[in-house]
Design an enzyme around this catalytic site. Structure first.
Site, short mmCIF file in Angstrom:
data_model
loop_
_atom_site.label_atom_id
_atom_site.label_comp_id
_atom_site.label_asym_id
_atom_site.label_seq_id
_atom_site.Cartn_x
_atom_site.Cartn_y
_atom_site.Cartn_z
N TYR A 28 0.39 -0.95 0.09
CA TYR A 28 -0.03 0.05 0.12
C TYR A 28 0.79 0.81 -0.04
O TYR A 28 0.73 2.52 -1.30
CB TYR A 28 -0.87 -0.47 1.01
CG TYR A 28 -1.67 1.19 1.66
CD1 TYR A 28 -2.23 1.75 0.78
CD2 TYR A 28 -1.23 1.90 2.86
CE1 TYR A 28 -2.89 3.06 0.32
CE2 TYR A 28 -1.77 3.25 2.75
CZ TYR A 28 -2.93 3.64 1.97
OH TYR A 28 -3.29 4.85 1.81
N SER A 48 -3.86 14.85 4.84
CA SER A 48 -4.79 14.60 4.13
C SER A 48 -6.07 14.33 4.71
O SER A 48 -6.23 13.70 5.97
CB SER A 48 -4.04 12.77 3.43
OG SER A 48 -5.26 12.03 3.11
N TYR A 61 -9.85 15.16 -1.77
CA TYR A 61 -10.40 14.44 -3.09
C TYR A 61 -12.00 15.54 -2.77
O TYR A 61 -13.00 14.88 -1.43
CB TYR A 61 -10.90 13.31 -2.41
CG TYR A 61 -8.78 12.45 -2.71
CD1 TYR A 61 -8.41 12.85 -3.65
CD2 TYR A 61 -8.56 12.00 -1.58
CE1 TYR A 61 -6.77 12.17 -3.81
CE2 TYR A 61 -6.78 11.18 -1.33
CZ TYR A 61 -7.06 11.19 -2.58
OH TYR A 61 -5.73 10.75 -3.02
N THR A 93 -7.12 17.76 -4.89
CA THR A 93 -6.14 16.46 -5.34
C THR A 93 -6.92 16.16 -7.06
O THR A 93 -8.20 16.21 -6.60
CB THR A 93 -6.11 15.46 -4.84
OG1 THR A 93 -5.01 15.19 -3.99
CG2 THR A 93 -5.44 14.67 -5.64
N ARG A 119 -4.27 -0.43 -8.95
CA ARG A 119 -3.07 -0.68 -8.40
C ARG A 119 -3.19 -2.60 -8.21
O ARG A 119 -3.57 -2.88 -7.60
CB ARG A 119 -3.32 -0.17 -6.87
CG ARG A 119 -4.03 0.85 -6.48
CD ARG A 119 -2.48 1.90 -6.65
NE ARG A 119 -2.62 3.31 -7.38
CZ ARG A 119 -3.17 4.37 -5.60
NH1 ARG A 119 -3.60 3.89 -4.48
NH2 ARG A 119 -3.85 5.51 -5.87
N LYS A 158 -3.31 20.04 -7.17
CA LYS A 158 -2.22 18.80 -6.93
C LYS A 158 -2.63 18.63 -7.58
O LYS A 158 -3.38 17.31 -8.07
CB LYS A 158 -2.34 18.47 -5.42
CG LYS A 158 -0.94 16.76 -5.26
CD LYS A 158 -1.56 17.09 -3.68
CE LYS A 158 -1.06 15.65 -3.22
NZ LYS A 158 -1.12 14.45 -3.64
N HIS A 179 1.30 12.12 -8.61
CA HIS A 179 0.97 10.68 -6.63
C HIS A 179 1.77 9.40 -6.36
O HIS A 179 1.72 8.55 -5.71
CB HIS A 179 -0.59 10.47 -7.62
CG HIS A 179 -1.95 9.98 -6.79
ND1 HIS A 179 -2.67 11.17 -6.42
CD2 HIS A 179 -1.85 9.68 -5.44
CE1 HIS A 179 -3.55 10.83 -5.28
NE2 HIS A 179 -2.68 9.88 -4.93
N ARG A 193 1.45 6.12 -8.53
CA ARG A 193 -0.52 5.93 -7.61
C ARG A 193 -1.50 5.66 -9.07
O ARG A 193 -2.17 5.36 -8.57
CB ARG A 193 -0.72 5.75 -6.36
CG ARG A 193 0.63 5.90 -5.49
CD ARG A 193 0.47 6.12 -4.45
NE ARG A 193 -0.56 5.77 -3.30
CZ ARG A 193 0.45 4.53 -2.21
NH1 ARG A 193 1.21 4.29 -2.60
NH2 ARG A 193 -0.68 4.10 -1.63
N GLY A 229 8.72 10.36 -5.57
CA GLY A 229 10.81 10.22 -5.75
C GLY A 229 11.32 10.88 -5.62
O GLY A 229 12.22 9.99 -5.41
C1 LIG Z 1 0.72 5.31 0.65
C2 LIG Z 1 0.29 7.05 0.35
C3 LIG Z 1 -0.88 7.46 0.04
C4 LIG Z 1 -1.48 8.32 -0.28
N1 LIG Z 1 -2.48 9.35 -0.40
C5 LIG Z 1 -2.46 10.90 -0.61
C6 LIG Z 1 -3.63 11.27 0.00
O1 LIG Z 1 -4.76 11.00 0.49
N2 LIG Z 1 -4.04 12.84 -1.14
C7 LIG Z 1 -2.75 12.75 -2.12
O2 LIG Z 1 -3.58 13.84 -2.25
N3 LIG Z 1 -2.17 11.98 -2.28
C8 LIG Z 1 -1.57 10.72 -1.64
N4 LIG Z 1 -0.80 10.55 -1.65
C9 LIG Z 1 0.05 11.09 -2.50
C10 LIG Z 1 1.36 11.65 -1.75
O3 LIG Z 1 0.52 12.98 -1.77
C11 LIG Z 1 2.55 12.87 -3.25
O4 LIG Z 1 2.22 12.81 -4.24
C12 LIG Z 1 3.23 11.07 -3.46
O5 LIG Z 1 3.58 9.99 -2.23
C13 LIG Z 1 5.43 11.63 -3.73
O6 LIG Z 1 6.04 10.69 -4.29
P1 LIG Z 1 6.84 10.16 -3.43
O7 LIG Z 1 5.60 8.97 -2.03
O8 LIG Z 1 7.09 9.25 -4.40
O9 LIG Z 1 7.47 11.14 -2.61
C14 LIG Z 1 0.08 9.06 -0.83
C15 LIG Z 1 1.34 8.78 -1.58
C16 LIG Z 1 1.16 7.32 -0.66
C17 LIG Z 1 2.62 6.93 -0.76
#
Ligand SMILES: Cc1cc2nc3c(=O)[nH]c(=O)nc-3n(C[C@H](O)[C@H](O)[C@H](O)COP(=O)(O)O)c2cc1C
Length: 366
Positions: free
Chosen positions: A30, A113, A136, A162, A171, A216, A240, A243, A273
């Site tokens: 996850y 979040s 969201y 977002t 996923r 975002k 994201h 993701r 990253g």
């Molecule tokens: C486990 C997980 C949950 C995330 N949940 C959200 C979220 O609730 N809202 C959102 O805008 N982005 C979410 N993101 C994206 C992060 O805000 C961010 O864009 C991303 O983690 C950046 O990349 P990095 O993990 O490589 O640093 C999530 C990322 C991860 C890893």
């Protein structure tokens, strides 16, 4: 793992390894996985690895200032905690709260979040330093305005929408296991609204929003230009963390065209990253105002709660200090694109943990 052990860790690699040991496979996937083939996720690292430095010497770097003013806060580093949902899966004891507290103690901003614990009231009661709130859009204008009212009444400094999640991605790590992450199990959310979100709704939110409005998930100059036209205060480049849409570009590869398109009319931030001090420096040199970290602090949280995140931030700062000095820049505004060579060949294949090449761990990436 005792507190002393985390405090003694000298590298983020050790912290990530501990996180891997502590998380079960579902929680690891996850936090760490991406969409479909994970090409976007891997390109985030690859794009960073394609940038090499052009260091300058003899510049007196005996005193290096890494601080930056952002959203009214003097941040100790040009870094903020990106919003991560479902952090209770990573840290059953407090969800995201230990991370928010670590960021506050360290002196950087966090964006909470909307789909994690703690909720906005608890977060604002427990954390006194500036926070942003991410949403969201799961409802109509009345639904959004109600949340915006609460966000503004509680004193959040930014409202972050977002915009890269019109549709929830596939996923595959989860699909293959038949696992539904807890955040996806929430009842009562109308996910169709995310698909319906458009610039008209952004305009209506803009009219009501008195705090900094953040979009975002911007990934092109075209949308960055539109964001500025629609009054967005902070253009947040993100895929994201790989993701959502697969086969996107690495986040830092998008930065130059967005900085050019925005042309100083809004702030520009980026995530995707970033796990090393050198990564942050590259983005600042390309014109980012600040850089978000996601998985990196998630791993810190998994390894050691508040202390794990605090240690990650300390190490990131030390890495930045060393690299800024060796690059010949004693402050962030001395960094320019001329410090970068943007056509380097990566020395290793990207992987979800290729930022930590010294870790040897069976099945580490999976
Ligand atoms: C486990 C997980 C949950 C995330 N949940 C959200 C979220 O609730 N809202 C959102 O805008 N982005 C979410 N993101 C994206 C992060 O805000 C961010 O864009 C991303 O983690 C950046 O990349 P990095 O993990 O490589 O640093 C999530 C990322 C991860 C890893």
């Amino acid at each position: 793992m005792s507190e002393q052990t985390i405090a003694a860790m000298r590298t983020t690699s050790e912290i990530v390894k501990l996180a891997r040991q502590r998380l079960d496979q579902n929680a690891w996937d996850y936090l760490t996985g991406g969409a479909e083939t994970e090409t976007t996720l891997l390109r985030n690292r690859q794009a960073l690895d394609e940038i090499a430095f052009r260091p300058r010497v003899l510049n007196n770097v005996s005193d290096i200032d890494l601080s930056r003013e952002f959203l009214g806060m003097k941040m100790r580093l040009p870094v903020f905690l990106a919003p991560i949902g479902g952090l209770q899966q990573i840290c059953p004891n407090g969800g995201g709260l230990p991370a928010l507290k670590a960021a506050e103690d360290f002196g950087i901003l966090s964006i909470l979040s909307s789909v994690t614990e703690p909720g906005m009231d608890v977060a604002k009661a427990e954390v006194k330093s500036p926070l942003g709130y991410q949403l969201y859009v799961h409802g109509d204008d009345a639904w959004v305005f109600d949340i915006l009212d609460q966000v503004q009444a509680l004193g959040f400094v930014a409202f972050c929408l977002t915009v890269d999640t019109a549709i929830y991605s596939r996923r595959e790590r989860d699909l293959i296991k038949g696992h539904t992450p807890r955040g996806r199990q929430r009842a009562g959310l109308d996910r169709d609204y995310q698909a319906k979100l458009d610039w008209d709704q952004i305009d209506r939110i803009r009219d009501k929003c008195k705090v900094a409005l953040v979009a975002k998930g911007i990934a092109t100059a075209e949308d960055a230009r539109l964001a500025v036209e629609h009054g967005i205060d902070i253009v947040y480049i993100s895929n994201h963390g790989g993701r959502q849409l697969d086969h996107g570009r690495g986040a830092i590869a998008v930065l130059p065209e967005v900085v050019e398109a925005v042309d100083g009319k809004a702030k520009v931030v980026v995530d995707g990253g970033f796990v090393r001090g050198t990564d942050i420096i590259k983005a600042i040199a390309l014109g980012a105002d600040a850089v978000g970290i996601g998985k990196l602090y998630g791993w810190g949280l998994a390894a050691g709660g508040q202390e794990g995140v605090a240690r990650v931030l300390d190490i990131l700062e030390e890495e930045m200090q060393v690299s800024m000095g060796l690059l010949g820049a004693n402050a962030l505004d001395k960094l320019t694109p001329a410090h970068l060579y943007r056509d380097a060949r990566p020395v290793r294949a990207p992987s979800v943990t290729s930022g930590f090449p010294h870790i040897k761990f069976p099945d580490f990436d999976y």
